[in-house]
Design a protein around this motif. Sequence first.
Motif, short mmCIF file in Angstrom:
data_model
loop_
_atom_site.label_atom_id
_atom_site.label_comp_id
_atom_site.label_asym_id
_atom_site.label_seq_id
_atom_site.Cartn_x
_atom_site.Cartn_y
_atom_site.Cartn_z
N TYR A 129 0.83 -1.21 0.00
CA TYR A 129 0.00 0.00 0.00
C TYR A 129 0.86 1.26 0.00
CZ TYR A 129 -2.43 3.89 2.21
OH TYR A 129 -2.91 5.15 2.52
N CYS A 133 0.67 3.71 -3.10
CA CYS A 133 -0.08 4.94 -2.84
C CYS A 133 0.80 6.11 -2.38
CB CYS A 133 -1.17 4.67 -1.79
SG CYS A 133 -2.36 3.41 -2.30
N HIS A 134 1.96 5.80 -1.81
CA HIS A 134 2.85 6.87 -1.35
C HIS A 134 4.29 6.57 -1.78
CE1 HIS A 134 -0.42 8.40 1.19
NE2 HIS A 134 -0.63 7.15 1.56
N SER A 223 -6.12 -2.58 2.42
CA SER A 223 -4.90 -2.14 1.73
C SER A 223 -5.05 -2.28 0.23
CB SER A 223 -3.69 -2.94 2.22
OG SER A 223 -3.46 -2.73 3.60
N TYR A 226 -7.42 0.29 -1.42
CA TYR A 226 -6.73 1.56 -1.68
C TYR A 226 -5.77 1.42 -2.86
CZ TYR A 226 -8.40 4.05 2.45
OH TYR A 226 -9.19 4.70 3.38
N ILE A 227 -5.12 0.27 -2.99
CA ILE A 227 -4.20 0.06 -4.11
C ILE A 227 -4.94 0.09 -5.43
CG2 ILE A 227 -2.72 -1.67 -5.21
CD1 ILE A 227 -1.77 -2.46 -2.41
N GLU A 229 -7.88 1.48 -6.04
CA GLU A 229 -8.40 2.83 -6.27
C GLU A 229 -7.31 3.79 -6.77
OE1 GLU A 229 -10.20 4.08 -2.66
OE2 GLU A 229 -12.09 3.00 -3.02
N SER A 230 -6.11 3.57 -6.33
CA SER A 230 -5.02 4.48 -6.71
C SER A 230 -4.39 4.11 -8.05
CB SER A 230 -3.93 4.46 -5.64
OG SER A 230 -3.30 3.21 -5.60
N GLU A 231 -4.82 3.00 -8.64
CA GLU A 231 -4.18 2.54 -9.87
C GLU A 231 -4.28 3.57 -10.98
OE1 GLU A 231 -4.47 -1.19 -13.05
OE2 GLU A 231 -5.78 -1.10 -11.28
N HIS A 233 -4.65 6.75 -10.60
CA HIS A 233 -4.28 8.09 -10.14
C HIS A 233 -2.79 8.17 -9.87
CE1 HIS A 233 -8.51 9.16 -9.87
NE2 HIS A 233 -8.72 8.01 -9.26
N ARG A 234 -2.37 7.70 -8.71
CA ARG A 234 -0.98 7.92 -8.33
C ARG A 234 -0.02 6.98 -9.01
NH1 ARG A 234 -2.17 8.54 -1.85
NH2 ARG A 234 -3.37 10.45 -2.00
#
Length: 331
Positions: A129, A133-134, A223, A226-227, A229-231, A233-234
Amino acid sequence: MENEEDLNLGNITRVTQFILLGFSHLAQLQLLLSVVVLLVFTVTMMGNILIVLIATVDPALHTPMYYFLKNWSLTEICYSLDIVPKMLINLLSERNTSSFTACALQLNLIMLFIMSECFLLAIMACDRYVAVCHPLHYAIIMTKKTCRQMSAAAWLSGFPVAAGLAGWLFSMPFCKSNKVNHFFCDISPVLKLVCSDTYVFELLVFIATLLIMVLPFILIVISYIYIIESENHRIVWMPMAESRQSVFSTCAAHLVVVTLFYCTTCLIHLHPKSSLSPNNKKLVSLSYAAITPMLNPVIYSLRNSDIREALWRAFGRKMLSERLTTLSFFQ
């Protein structure tokens, strides 16, 4: 019966050793089963030891993910060593007994390693994660000190629960039999030999199972939500396509391992006295004790380009160099 003290008010048995029935119902297939288990155990040891060595030796794998993977392989090695050698002895000989202390210690270690695996799987999910995401703060968040502390917590945090439950179970009176209908000392078959009321114990085992197995699973699910969902985007801002591929490769391998782990352990440990028949439970336990630890290094090796490249650096080039040296010698 050996180790028995017959009282007038009933047959109260003071058990000093247990008889592990194992796969006695498959008497004609025990030799074949022992050969298969030995082969699987050998591959398991070689595969997991190889991951531990390659993650330790290769500088490219000195990252949090592979540090946790190395710890995961260590737990698989310990879990298999705790169960399989004794099972092979029982299959190949008639020494199918286990002392009271050895049985309690085996159960204690089994619960400890299972809890460690649950926590490590959750930690690995959190690591993925943070990586996805970060990514810019990954090195700051997942420092060496943090990784060591998380791994130590995964190994040690389950010890009080495992020791407490095993100590409580083996302090109960056993007055039915000393024959454990399993190939190792597990909670369910040992609990069936207890002649006192086990309701409170079963309730606490169920609560401990929820806390130690279900909560880490929920953390893993969150986790990966969120991974995913961020695919879009980030993840697109990660500097290289190879980095994205490497991250998602470890994610895919991790998810496969999580699925294998929870599909087998939940069937066995979600309830001490489940409706699953003893023979079917033995097969499920055998798949987790022998087969699943063998599949984990295969999954990570096939799905992970970093490990494949590390193995090539460690062995491929060495073999090529030896061949070139041999050719130059004959020339």
